[in-house]
Design a protein around this motif. Structure first.
Motif, PDB file in Angstrom:
ATOM      1  N   CYS A  51      -2.016   1.834 -11.466  1.00 50.24           N
ATOM      2  CA  CYS A  51      -2.116   1.783 -10.007  1.00 50.24           C
ATOM      3  C   CYS A  51      -3.385   1.057  -9.557  1.00 50.24           C
ATOM      4  O   CYS A  51      -3.483   0.632  -8.399  1.00 50.24           O
ATOM      5  CB  CYS A  51      -2.092   3.194  -9.414  1.00 50.24           C
ATOM      6  SG  CYS A  51      -0.450   3.942  -9.378  1.00 50.24           S
TER       7      CYS A  51
ATOM      8  N   GLU B 128       0.931   4.126  -2.991  1.00 48.66           N
ATOM      9  CA  GLU B 128       0.663   5.524  -2.631  1.00 48.66           C
ATOM     10  C   GLU B 128       1.825   6.421  -3.059  1.00 48.66           C
ATOM     11  O   GLU B 128       1.609   7.558  -3.503  1.00 48.66           O
ATOM     12  CB  GLU B 128       0.397   5.639  -1.129  1.00 48.66           C
ATOM     13  CG  GLU B 128      -0.955   5.059  -0.721  1.00 48.66           C
ATOM     14  CD  GLU B 128      -1.146   4.984   0.787  1.00 48.66           C
ATOM     15  OE1 GLU B 128      -0.159   5.260   1.527  1.00 48.66           O
ATOM     16  OE2 GLU B 128      -2.258   4.649   1.235  1.00 48.66           O
ATOM     17  N   ASP B 129       3.049   5.922  -2.949  1.00 50.81           N
ATOM     18  CA  ASP B 129       4.214   6.667  -3.440  1.00 50.81           C
ATOM     19  C   ASP B 129       4.110   6.882  -4.948  1.00 50.81           C
ATOM     20  O   ASP B 129       4.499   7.937  -5.469  1.00 50.81           O
ATOM     21  CB  ASP B 129       5.511   5.905  -3.129  1.00 50.81           C
ATOM     22  CG  ASP B 129       5.884   5.975  -1.656  1.00 50.81           C
ATOM     23  OD1 ASP B 129       5.275   6.789  -0.929  1.00 50.81           O
ATOM     24  OD2 ASP B 129       6.781   5.211  -1.241  1.00 50.81           O
TER      25      ASP B 129
ATOM     26  N   ARG C 144       0.830  -1.208   0.000  1.00 48.84           N
ATOM     27  CA  ARG C 144       0.000   0.000   0.000  1.00 48.84           C
ATOM     28  C   ARG C 144       0.867   1.261   0.000  1.00 48.84           C
ATOM     29  O   ARG C 144       0.592   2.216  -0.724  1.00 48.84           O
ATOM     30  CB  ARG C 144      -0.946   0.009   1.198  1.00 48.84           C
ATOM     31  CG  ARG C 144      -1.888   1.209   1.218  1.00 48.84           C
ATOM     32  CD  ARG C 144      -2.889   1.107   2.346  1.00 48.84           C
ATOM     33  NE  ARG C 144      -3.851   0.046   2.125  1.00 48.84           N
ATOM     34  CZ  ARG C 144      -4.924   0.153   1.355  1.00 48.84           C
ATOM     35  NH1 ARG C 144      -5.169   1.293   0.707  1.00 48.84           N
ATOM     36  NH2 ARG C 144      -5.758  -0.854   1.215  1.00 48.84           N
TER      37      ARG C 144
ATOM     38  N   TYR D 159      -4.225  -1.789  -6.168  1.00 48.94           N
ATOM     39  CA  TYR D 159      -5.395  -1.466  -5.346  1.00 48.94           C
ATOM     40  C   TYR D 159      -6.472  -2.548  -5.473  1.00 48.94           C
ATOM     41  O   TYR D 159      -7.183  -2.852  -4.505  1.00 48.94           O
ATOM     42  CB  TYR D 159      -5.968  -0.108  -5.737  1.00 48.94           C
ATOM     43  CG  TYR D 159      -5.275   1.059  -5.073  1.00 48.94           C
ATOM     44  CD1 TYR D 159      -5.110   1.101  -3.686  1.00 48.94           C
ATOM     45  CD2 TYR D 159      -4.797   2.134  -5.810  1.00 48.94           C
ATOM     46  CE1 TYR D 159      -4.476   2.167  -3.070  1.00 48.94           C
ATOM     47  CE2 TYR D 159      -4.159   3.209  -5.200  1.00 48.94           C
ATOM     48  CZ  TYR D 159      -4.004   3.220  -3.831  1.00 48.94           C
ATOM     49  OH  TYR D 159      -3.381   4.278  -3.212  1.00 48.94           O
TER      50      TYR D 159
ATOM     51  N   ALA E 134     -10.350   3.495  -3.479  1.00 46.53           N
ATOM     52  CA  ALA E 134      -9.201   4.027  -4.219  1.00 46.53           C
ATOM     53  C   ALA E 134      -9.364   3.805  -5.719  1.00 46.53           C
ATOM     54  O   ALA E 134      -9.045   4.687  -6.526  1.00 46.53           O
ATOM     55  CB  ALA E 134      -7.908   3.384  -3.727  1.00 46.53           C
TER      56      ALA E 134
ATOM     57  N   ILE F 105       1.321   7.162  -6.673  1.00 51.55           N
ATOM     58  CA  ILE F 105       0.303   8.192  -6.897  1.00 51.55           C
ATOM     59  C   ILE F 105       0.904   9.581  -6.690  1.00 51.55           C
ATOM     60  O   ILE F 105       0.645  10.511  -7.459  1.00 51.55           O
ATOM     61  CB  ILE F 105      -0.897   7.991  -5.956  1.00 51.55           C
ATOM     62  CG1 ILE F 105      -1.611   6.652  -6.244  1.00 51.55           C
ATOM     63  CG2 ILE F 105      -1.867   9.163  -6.064  1.00 51.55           C
ATOM     64  CD1 ILE F 105      -2.383   6.617  -7.522  1.00 51.55           C
TER      65      ILE F 105
END
Length: 670
Positions: free
Chosen positions: A464, A442-443, A438, A468, A476, A445
């Motif tokens: 991405c 997120e990095d 996760r 998810y 997300a 994004i």
């Protein structure tokens, strides 16, 4: 392009669009109840008379003159206007204050036989300004005062006088205020008449002067619209500078996501390049143009485009002739990317290794980044999860946004740093590191947020979705789809549009809306363009099969699961293989005879494959299902002993659905 982009989406929308077009134009969106074409007929006699009278200042012409105008022009409005003006300017008719009078019989040549002749007769009567009109026609239908002034080399008073006469004659229109005055020929045919009246040699000299003036005195305009300079050099018959400017135009359009324009500019440049003598300098230019063209076509046609592959292969062949390894590298990379997108993974593994070896032999860390890129991409599909993670993490170590953020312009139309992170996220989840997965996505994004180009943003966000989806995070995924869908429409990327459609179906299935979910996913797969990427395809089919099983559509589920297995066997995409066997186990239990032996074999096969790959999360799923079966068969101790060590291996992600279900089963068995 606009019509292609909105296309079929308008069928059920409360929108009316009215478009005028010439007869030769055709709508690529086809025909149907939502599209009505209304051919406009030529004007009748009364409408033509109305135009003649208006042009004559609301003074009537003699009937015989008006009748000849109507007969000659065939109801074409522009011809009616121009022929009337031509007659009035010729002096054949006399204005008595109330009407135009014909004192003598109408001369045979008083009425030009065609629109072209009529326009030329009017230009010939403006002898002092004809040269200016012809020079302006070489610039285009629209032309600026400043550019025309420099090219014409006339003093300001003389130039303004000539332009005022053309405006007064109704041949051109004036727009704007000094010093930014622009002019426009009244009609494209007026411009064509002035242009066609020039000798070819004069036209070419005019275009050469215009191109050189743009290049030397209007550098800002030339940089903004390099295709203008390219077009003028082309019309001047100067292929070498034309190629240079077509190349600039193509690269600029590609960087602005204007891919169709980029393709047109580059193909025009390559066509001209082929007329030049073969040389090393020409070959290097050709390679550079082929690479940009190949990437533009990949986005337009799909990552598995055969046309793009041909361009990359042609580029590499030229590089081998040149002995130019720097240019050979991106060509080899492009060949790898198409092979992988096509599902030829055995071939792509060899090519990926060759790419990394070439980068290492050249001793260039930047290229080594793209070498690792090929290997993390390939191994993530073949199921060599540890290797994929290794190469992705090496890529993350090497990557610097300022240095490599725009590498996608050459390498696959996406940011390698973003790709390394979302790929690593998927590998981490498969390897059992849920929370780290996760963090990694997120990095990714965050890094996407530093980009401004739609193609980079849409590609990164869409990919991405995969980690998810593995994490089961529908919130997300829906947020990403809300951002990607308009970008996919904006860039006319049918592949991404269909992926969005399919992925939304996955979210609906997770929420239990199976009927809508299945229709949505089937529609997404059906809408994929012919050259769309084949990777993840077995994963998509398995999701669809699972939704069909959950909704009670067993036969349809079997159909899609067997398709997924065939796809995996054909391509060598093995990262999701354990799940295919696990789903097959569920299918055995759903049959009328509830084939428990078949289910047990499938679950065991899923367990064996996941263990061989080190895919701890898929091992947990297989172990949970097999333990449930053992429990149902009365072997509670065997079930507990099987699942316990698998569950106890995990150190994170205990809030995930998979771990919670495994724990609940262990509590029941203990």
């Amino acid at each position: 392009e606009l019509l292609d982009a909105i296309g079929e989406r308008l069928i059920h929308a409360g929108v009316l669009i009215v478009v005028t077009h010439r007869p030769e134009f055709t709508f690529s969106t086809g025909s149907g109840a939502h599209l009505t074409q209304i051919p406009l007929s030529h004007l009748g006699g009364q409408e033509s008379i109305a135009i003649v009278t208006r042009v004559a200042g609301n003074k009537p012409l003699r009937d015989e003159v008006a009748e000849q105008i109507i007969a000659k022009t065939g109801g074409i409005p522009l011809f009616v206007e121009e022929l009337t003006k031509s007659l009035l300017e010729s002096g054949v008719l006399r204005d008595d204050g109330k009407r135009f009078v014909l004192d003598d019989p109408l001369p045979p040549l008083a009425i030009p036989p065609s629109l072209q002749d009529s326009l030329m007769a009017r230009l010939d009567r403006l002898a002092a300004t004809k040269d200016i009109a012809q020079l302006a026609a070489c610039i285009g239908r629209n032309f600026g005062l400043q550019l025309l002034s420099v090219v014409a080399g006339l003093d300001e008073v003389a130039l303004h006088s000539a332009l005022d006469q053309l405006v007064e004659a109704g041949l051109i229109h004036e727009r704007g205020m000094p010093p930014d005055i622009t002019y426009e020929f009244k009609h494209a045919l007026v411009r064509d008449a002035a242009y066609d009246s020039l000798l070819k040699s004069t036209r070419q000299l005019n275009h050469q002067r215009i191109a050189q003036t743009l290049e030397q005195d209007f550098k800002s305009l030339a940089n903004i619209q390099p295709e203008l300079v390219a077009q003028h050099y082309t019309e001047a018959g100067l292929a070498e500078p034309a190629v240079t400017w077509w190349q600039r135009a193509g690269e600029k359009s590609a960087k602005l996501d204007a891919r169709l324009e980029a393709i047109q500019h580059l193909e025009r440049g390559l066509e001209l390049l082929s007329t030049l003598d073969r040389s090393e300098a020409r070959a290097r230019i050709e390679v550079d143009m082929l690479m940009v063209l190949g990437n533009a076509i990949r986005v337009t046609e799909g990552n598995a485009s055969e046309h793009a592959e041909e361009l990359f292969m042609r580029s590499r062949s030229i590089c081998e002739w040149l002995g130019d390894r720097d240019r050979e590298f991106p060509a080899l990379w492009g060949m790898w990317s198409v092979a992988m997108a096509r599902g030829a993974l055995a071939k792509s593994i060899k090519q990926a290794r060759n790419v990394l070896v070439l980068a290492q032999e050249m001793g260039k860390p930047d290229l080594e980044l793209e070498g690792h890129h090929t290997l993390w991409g390939t191994f993530s599909l073949t199921g060599d999860l540890a290797a994929a993670r290794h190469h992705a993490e090496r890529g993350i170590e090497i990557y610097r946004f300022e240095q490599h953020g725009d590498y996608g312009f050459v390498y696959g139309n996406h940011d390698p740093g973003v790709c390394a992170r979302y790929t690593n996220a998927a590998m981490l989840w498969l390897l059992g590191y849920v929370e780290r997965a996760r963090v990694q996505v997120e990095d990714s994004i965050v890094l996407i947020g530093r980009h401004t180009q739609s193609v980079y943003i849409a590609h990164g966000l869409m990919h991405c979705c995969m980690p998810y989806m593995l994490l089961g995070d529908t919130t997300a995924v829906r947020e990403i789809l809300a951002r990607v869908q308009p970008l996919a429409i904006e860039t006319t990327n049918q592949g991404q549009t269909s992926e969005c459609e399919f992925t939304l179906g996955w979210a609906l299935a997770v929420d239990g809306e199976y009927a809508n979910a299945i229709a949505q996913m089937e529609g997404g797969l059906a809408d994929q363009p012919p050259a769309a990427s084949r990777y993840y395809y077995c994963y998509f089919l398995s999701i669809l099969a699972d939704a069909c099983y959950a909704s009670g559509q067993f036969d349809k589920g079997q159909y899609y699961l067997h398709q997924a297995i065939e796809e995996a066997n054909a391509s060598g995409e093995r990262w999701w293989e354990a799940e295919l066997h696990r789903l097959e186990g569920h299918a055995h239990l759903l049959t009328s005879s509830a084939n428990q032996d078949g289910a047990r074999k499938s679950f065991q096969l899923a367990l064996d494959v996941s263990r061989a790959q080190g895919a701890k999360m898929l091992e947990l799923r297989a172990a949970t299902d097999l333990s449930s079966l053992l429990r149902d068969q009365g072997d509670r101790r065997g079930a507990f002993d099987l699942l316990t060590p698998v569950y106890e291996w995990f150190t994170e992600g205990f809030d995930s659905t998979d771990l919670r279900e495994a724990k609940a089963l262990l509590v029941e068995l203990s």
